[in-house]
Scaffold this active site. Structure first.
Site, PDB file in Angstrom:
ATOM      1  N   ASP A  70       1.020  -1.367  -0.119  1.00  0.00           N
ATOM      2  CA  ASP A  70       0.277  -0.148  -0.039  1.00  0.00           C
ATOM      3  C   ASP A  70       1.012   1.381   0.157  1.00  0.00           C
ATOM      4  O   ASP A  70       1.925   1.554   0.698  1.00  0.00           O
ATOM      5  CB  ASP A  70      -1.309   0.117   1.398  1.00  0.00           C
ATOM      6  CG  ASP A  70      -1.633   1.051   1.376  1.00  0.00           C
ATOM      7  OD1 ASP A  70      -2.201   1.294   0.523  1.00  0.00           O
ATOM      8  OD2 ASP A  70      -2.361   1.267   2.368  1.00  0.00           O
ATOM      9  N   HIS A  71       0.295   2.559  -0.478  1.00  0.00           N
ATOM     10  CA  HIS A  71       0.824   3.464  -0.340  1.00  0.00           C
ATOM     11  C   HIS A  71       2.416   3.441  -0.058  1.00  0.00           C
ATOM     12  O   HIS A  71       3.410   4.035   0.060  1.00  0.00           O
ATOM     13  CB  HIS A  71       0.589   4.428   0.964  1.00  0.00           C
ATOM     14  CG  HIS A  71      -0.903   5.382   0.640  1.00  0.00           C
ATOM     15  ND1 HIS A  71      -1.221   5.885  -0.362  1.00  0.00           N
ATOM     16  CD2 HIS A  71      -2.191   4.763   0.812  1.00  0.00           C
ATOM     17  CE1 HIS A  71      -2.671   6.212  -0.357  1.00  0.00           C
ATOM     18  NE2 HIS A  71      -2.853   5.087   0.293  1.00  0.00           N
ATOM     19  N   HIS A  74     -10.497   5.324  -1.609  1.00  0.00           N
ATOM     20  CA  HIS A  74      -9.351   5.076  -0.006  1.00  0.00           C
ATOM     21  C   HIS A  74      -9.786   5.756   0.745  1.00  0.00           C
ATOM     22  O   HIS A  74     -10.825   6.520   1.144  1.00  0.00           O
ATOM     23  CB  HIS A  74      -7.748   6.070  -0.329  1.00  0.00           C
ATOM     24  CG  HIS A  74      -6.788   5.209  -1.206  1.00  0.00           C
ATOM     25  ND1 HIS A  74      -5.384   4.584  -0.771  1.00  0.00           N
ATOM     26  CD2 HIS A  74      -6.517   4.602  -2.475  1.00  0.00           C
ATOM     27  CE1 HIS A  74      -4.928   3.649  -1.387  1.00  0.00           C
ATOM     28  NE2 HIS A  74      -5.522   4.085  -3.016  1.00  0.00           N
ATOM     29  N   GLY A  75      -9.161   5.823   2.141  1.00  0.00           N
ATOM     30  CA  GLY A  75     -10.398   6.312   3.089  1.00  0.00           C
ATOM     31  C   GLY A  75     -11.163   5.480   3.730  1.00  0.00           C
ATOM     32  O   GLY A  75     -12.033   6.627   4.326  1.00  0.00           O
ATOM     33  N   ASN A 122     -10.291   0.076   0.044  1.00  0.00           N
ATOM     34  CA  ASN A 122      -9.179  -0.007   1.212  1.00  0.00           C
ATOM     35  C   ASN A 122     -10.035   0.666   2.549  1.00  0.00           C
ATOM     36  O   ASN A 122     -10.219   2.331   2.659  1.00  0.00           O
ATOM     37  CB  ASN A 122      -8.312   1.571   0.746  1.00  0.00           C
ATOM     38  CG  ASN A 122      -7.689   1.097  -0.294  1.00  0.00           C
ATOM     39  OD1 ASN A 122      -7.811  -0.098  -0.958  1.00  0.00           O
ATOM     40  ND2 ASN A 122      -5.745   1.461  -0.343  1.00  0.00           N
ATOM     41  N   VAL A 123      -9.234   0.214   3.446  1.00  0.00           N
ATOM     42  CA  VAL A 123      -9.855   0.136   4.844  1.00  0.00           C
ATOM     43  C   VAL A 123      -8.977  -0.624   6.081  1.00  0.00           C
ATOM     44  O   VAL A 123      -8.032  -1.293   5.575  1.00  0.00           O
ATOM     45  CB  VAL A 123     -11.806  -0.640   5.459  1.00  0.00           C
ATOM     46  CG1 VAL A 123     -11.616   0.054   7.244  1.00  0.00           C
ATOM     47  CG2 VAL A 123     -12.414  -0.031   4.631  1.00  0.00           C
ATOM     48  N   HIS A 127      -7.914   9.718   4.548  1.00  0.00           N
ATOM     49  CA  HIS A 127      -7.084   8.847   5.716  1.00  0.00           C
ATOM     50  C   HIS A 127      -7.308   8.969   7.318  1.00  0.00           C
ATOM     51  O   HIS A 127      -7.245  10.409   7.390  1.00  0.00           O
ATOM     52  CB  HIS A 127      -5.867   8.494   5.156  1.00  0.00           C
ATOM     53  CG  HIS A 127      -5.639   7.893   4.016  1.00  0.00           C
ATOM     54  ND1 HIS A 127      -4.319   8.769   3.236  1.00  0.00           N
ATOM     55  CD2 HIS A 127      -5.602   6.801   3.530  1.00  0.00           C
ATOM     56  CE1 HIS A 127      -4.555   8.158   1.931  1.00  0.00           C
ATOM     57  NE2 HIS A 127      -4.694   6.784   2.157  1.00  0.00           N
ATOM     58  N   GLY A 128      -7.675   8.230   7.727  1.00  0.00           N
ATOM     59  CA  GLY A 128      -7.887   8.628   8.933  1.00  0.00           C
ATOM     60  C   GLY A 128      -9.494   8.354   9.889  1.00  0.00           C
ATOM     61  O   GLY A 128     -10.062   8.784   8.441  1.00  0.00           O
ATOM     62  N   THR A 154      -7.364   2.130   9.073  1.00  0.00           N
ATOM     63  CA  THR A 154      -8.257   2.703  10.581  1.00  0.00           C
ATOM     64  C   THR A 154      -8.620   2.229  11.286  1.00  0.00           C
ATOM     65  O   THR A 154      -8.146   1.715  12.853  1.00  0.00           O
ATOM     66  CB  THR A 154      -8.134   4.663  10.176  1.00  0.00           C
ATOM     67  OG1 THR A 154      -7.154   4.957   9.975  1.00  0.00           O
ATOM     68  CG2 THR A 154      -8.132   4.712  11.975  1.00  0.00           C
TER      69      THR A 154
HETATM   70  O1  G3H Z   1      -4.594   2.766   1.953  1.00  0.00           O
HETATM   71  C1  G3H Z   1      -5.117   2.537   2.887  1.00  0.00           C
HETATM   72  C2  G3H Z   1      -6.578   3.140   3.080  1.00  0.00           C
HETATM   73  O2  G3H Z   1      -6.462   4.607   2.366  1.00  0.00           O
HETATM   74  C3  G3H Z   1      -6.401   3.081   4.605  1.00  0.00           C
HETATM   75  O3  G3H Z   1      -8.083   4.306   4.544  1.00  0.00           O
HETATM   76  O4  G3H Z   1      -6.790   4.254   7.337  1.00  0.00           O
HETATM   77  O5  G3H Z   1      -9.353   6.084   6.408  1.00  0.00           O
HETATM   78  O6  G3H Z   1      -9.497   3.714   6.260  1.00  0.00           O
HETATM   79  P1  G3H Z   1      -8.314   4.659   6.899  1.00  0.00           P
HETATM   80 ZN    ZN Z   2      -4.737   4.991   1.286  1.00  0.00          ZN
END
Ligand code: G3H
Ligand code: ZN
Length: 285
Positions: free
Chosen positions: A82-83, A209-210, A231-232, A181-182, A234
């Protein structure tokens, strides 16, 4: 059972109109929880390690753990980096060692530099058939300790997305469309018109994402508009791991960490199961 590519999994998602959850892990307990949920729900799943998580665990260990859990639970999974920002060497090591998908995130750079770095990743990954996700526009929030302020976050311009895919050959595209994110301070406002427009102009699956804190109905609305990977992170890190440690450890007799580890597996599996049901990916294997 084996590690399969992101491209393969998202092709099936496109044909059958659902999205595949992509879940961050940073240790064996949460990886086990993710694979367990995939198996119990007969769902495709993407297990993703951030560069920080790869540094903690080591890419070879991550690959072996993912392969063995895939065999143990009898379910194919995607193993995704990831990233990956500014660390092409790590990306290459992940490709060489058997990751089946990697994300190159050069979205903080200008268009030309983003294309240059993303193309390098695509060229390298093609040696093993590993899939590549790129990012255009810039998603805000906190990712692996890196803070992108809201004013630095830039929504994806649909025409740029189309050009970026043609210029790089990525298999999936992360877009900035209102998520960060977060945890959210205020409920997120997804720009569905923008998602639709990007999808109309762009041939590859879109990645949202996020995902933590996004209302289920927003996910349901985004999936038919071309979002096939969600994407999940946090939610698993905080609710699936940290809060379990905090709340459950004091109740454990004789300070037995194995009991806490089992709770983490179950909590992560429960969170992933909830998402699988919202994304419509259950009973697809
Ligand atoms: O790349 C990872 C995600 O975009 C996670 O986002 O932590 O807000 O769920 P999140
Ligand atoms: Zn992300």
């Amino acid at each position: 059972m084996a590690l399969v590519t992101l491209k393969y999994v998202l092709e099936n998602a496109r044909k059958n109109k659902y999205a595949v959850g992509s879940f961050n892990f940073f240790g064996l307990e949460n990886l086990r929880g993710i694979v367990k949920a995939a198996s119990e729900n007969k769902s495709p799943v993407i297990a993703m390690a951030s560069t920080g998580a790869v540094k903690v665990m080591g890419e070879k260990v991550v690959v072996v753990a993912a392969e063995k859990l895939s065999e143990e639970y009898g379910v194919d999974i995607v193993l995704h980096l990831d990233h990956c920002k500014d660390d092409l060497e790590m990306l290459k090591r992940c490709v060489d060692n058997g990751f089946t998908s990697v994300m190159i995130d050069a979205s903080a750079y200008d268009y030309e530099e983003n294309v240059r770095q993303t193309r390098l990743a695509v060229e390298y990954a093609s040696r093993t058939g590993c899939s590549v996700e790129g990012e255009i526009g810039h998603i805000g929030g906190v990712e692996d300790e890196i803070v992108v302020s809201e004013c630095e976050a830039l929504f994806t311009v649909p025409e740029d997305a189309a050009r970026f895919v043609a210029d790089t050959g990525v298999d999936a595209l992360a877009v900035a469309v209102g998520t960060v994110h977060g945890f959210y301070k205020l409920p997120p406002k997804l720009d569905f018109d923008r998602i639709k427009k990007i999808h109309e102009l762009t041939p590859v699956p879109l990645v949202l994402h996020g995902g933590t804190g996004v209302p289920d109905d927003d996910f349901r609305k985004a999936i038919p508009l071309g979002v096939l990977k969600i994407n999940v992170g946090t939610e698993l890190k905080v609710n699936g791991y940290f809060n379990v440690m905090k709340d459950f450890t004091p109740q454990v007799k004789n300070s037995d960490p194995r009991k806490v580890a089992l709770k983490i597996v179950d909590k992560c599996s429960e969170i992933v199961t909830e998402k699988i049901n919202v994304f419509g990916s259950a009973d697809r294997l």
